[in-house]
Scaffold this motif. Structure first.
Motif, PDB file in Angstrom:
ATOM      1  N   ASP A 123       0.816  -1.217   0.000  1.00 42.36           N
ATOM      2  CA  ASP A 123       0.000   0.000   0.000  1.00 42.36           C
ATOM      3  C   ASP A 123       0.848   1.265   0.000  1.00 42.36           C
ATOM      4  N   ASN A 153      -5.502   3.940  -8.360  1.00 42.27           N
ATOM      5  CA  ASN A 153      -6.215   3.897  -7.088  1.00 42.27           C
ATOM      6  C   ASN A 153      -5.971   2.571  -6.374  1.00 42.27           C
ATOM      7  N   PRO A 156      -9.518  -0.388  -1.044  1.00 43.76           N
ATOM      8  CA  PRO A 156      -9.513  -0.534   0.415  1.00 43.76           C
ATOM      9  C   PRO A 156      -9.386  -1.996   0.824  1.00 43.76           C
ATOM     10  N   LYS A 157      -8.984  -2.199   2.073  1.00 46.44           N
ATOM     11  CA  LYS A 157      -8.798  -3.555   2.592  1.00 46.44           C
ATOM     12  C   LYS A 157      -9.460  -3.699   3.948  1.00 46.44           C
ATOM     13  N   ASP A 186      -7.027   2.000   3.773  1.00 45.17           N
ATOM     14  CA  ASP A 186      -6.916   2.315   2.349  1.00 45.17           C
ATOM     15  C   ASP A 186      -5.553   2.961   2.123  1.00 45.17           C
ATOM     16  N   ASN A 190      -7.246   6.772   4.719  1.00 47.29           N
ATOM     17  CA  ASN A 190      -8.555   6.328   5.205  1.00 47.29           C
ATOM     18  C   ASN A 190      -9.658   7.346   4.953  1.00 47.29           C
ATOM     19  N   ILE A 193     -12.221   6.440   2.200  1.00 47.16           N
ATOM     20  CA  ILE A 193     -13.219   5.382   2.373  1.00 47.16           C
ATOM     21  C   ILE A 193     -14.618   5.993   2.362  1.00 47.16           C
ATOM     22  N   ASP A 276     -14.496   2.746  -1.708  1.00 53.02           N
ATOM     23  CA  ASP A 276     -13.797   4.018  -1.542  1.00 53.02           C
ATOM     24  C   ASP A 276     -14.391   5.082  -2.462  1.00 53.02           C
ATOM     25  N   SER A 282     -13.341  -3.353  -1.843  1.00 47.14           N
ATOM     26  CA  SER A 282     -12.402  -4.280  -1.225  1.00 47.14           C
ATOM     27  C   SER A 282     -12.792  -5.709  -1.579  1.00 47.14           C
TER      28      SER A 282
END
Length: 292
Positions: A123, A153, A156-157, A186, A190, A193, A276, A282
């Motif tokens: 990331d 981009n 997100p995780k 992310d 964040n 998000i 996001d 995700s």
């Protein structure tokens, strides 16, 4: 000035001019035009498929270069540091391991990001990444073509889910509030998000709960009134990447399930996901609970 002296000066000037002219002619004749060879490598591509955590490399290689036959192809993968160590990824044109069509001179490879021992993509890799596509012609003629690109981009995780696996439904007209939490991140920050949530599916009845609608979690520090008169998310700290919601579990005194408000019993699959601001999602994470 004497006639002899004038003749000497004229002859000397003539001689100098002739020497310069001859030198210019000889220099022009001896100079050769440089030969520029077009690279035998073209259409280089590398793509990070984040939802699969795989990296795809591809390029077109000519069969022959400077009368030498193509022997092998590979990629030196440097990641974000062109001056650092590199992973070696061997390409193929055999229709396997990510190559689509055998024998079309497009050499490819799809590998797991985790198999890149030196430069796995993380990331933190938001700048340019570097790949040197290399061909070997004949015995030892190495031809390379450096390519670079940005991932774009970062999706997100979901890092972790905090939720019970067994919930006991209360008796009568009592209501229990069960906290459900999801820790997410992310790589682009964040703040990018858009939402975190989950759907609930009854494994016993093979049916989506809540009409299939998403149940959203919040990272608001428990400061927002979500439903009147004063129902809040139960979130502990705003902006810490942990999203929370209090799930109401209604007792058996609210009517006969599934026609009334009484919470249904059985096994349920909660499927969590994140979106996001770039509208990327995700990977989903499933969590199975039992309500009895």
């Amino acid at each position: 000035m004497s006639v002899d002296m004038n003749f000497f000066l004229q002859f000397y000037n003539f001689l100098i001019k002739m020497i310069l002219l001859i030198s210019l002619i000889l220099f022009s004749c001896s100079e050769t035009e440089p030969i520029y060879y077009e690279s035998p490598i073209s259409n280089t591509t590398f793509t990070f498929m984040q939802d699969q955590n795989t990296v795809y490399f591809s390029a077109n290689f000519e069969d022959e270069y400077q009368s030498e036959k193509l022997d092998s192809t590979f990629v030196r993968w440097y990641g974000p540091d062109i001056s650092g160590d590199f992973d070696v990824i061997v390409l193929n044109d055999s229709g396997v391991n990510g190559d689509i069509i055998a024998g079309d001179n497009i050499f490819s490879r799809k590998i797991q990001n985790s198999s890149l021992a030196r430069n796995p993509i993380t990331d933190l890799d938001t700048s340019f990444l570097f790949a040197d596509f290399t061909a070997v012609y004949g015995d030892a003629k190495f031809i390379g073509l450096l390519d670079s690109a940005k991932i774009g981009n970062l999706i997100p995780k979901i890092i972790n889910i905090f939720a019970d696996t067994l919930i006991v439904r209360p008796e009568g007209r009592n209501i229990n509030l069960i906290k459900v939490k999801a820790m997410v991140t992310d790589g682009d920050g964040n703040e990018t998000i858009k939402w975190v949530g989950f759907t609930s599916f009854s494994l016993r009845d093979n049916e989506m709960m809540n009409n299939g609608n998403m149940i959203y979690l919040y990272d608001d520090g428990n400061t927002e009134i979500l439903y009147p008169p004063d129902f809040t998310s139960g979130d502990s700290a705003k902006g810490d990447g942990i999203y929370t919601f209090k799930i109401p579990i209604y007792g058996d005194g609210f009517g006969t399930e599934p026609l009334d408000d009484t919470t249904r019993t059985g096994s349920f699959r909660w499927r969590f996901s994140v979106q996001d601001m770039a509208n990327d999602y995700s990977q989903t994470v499933d969590h199975v609970i039992i309500i009895q």
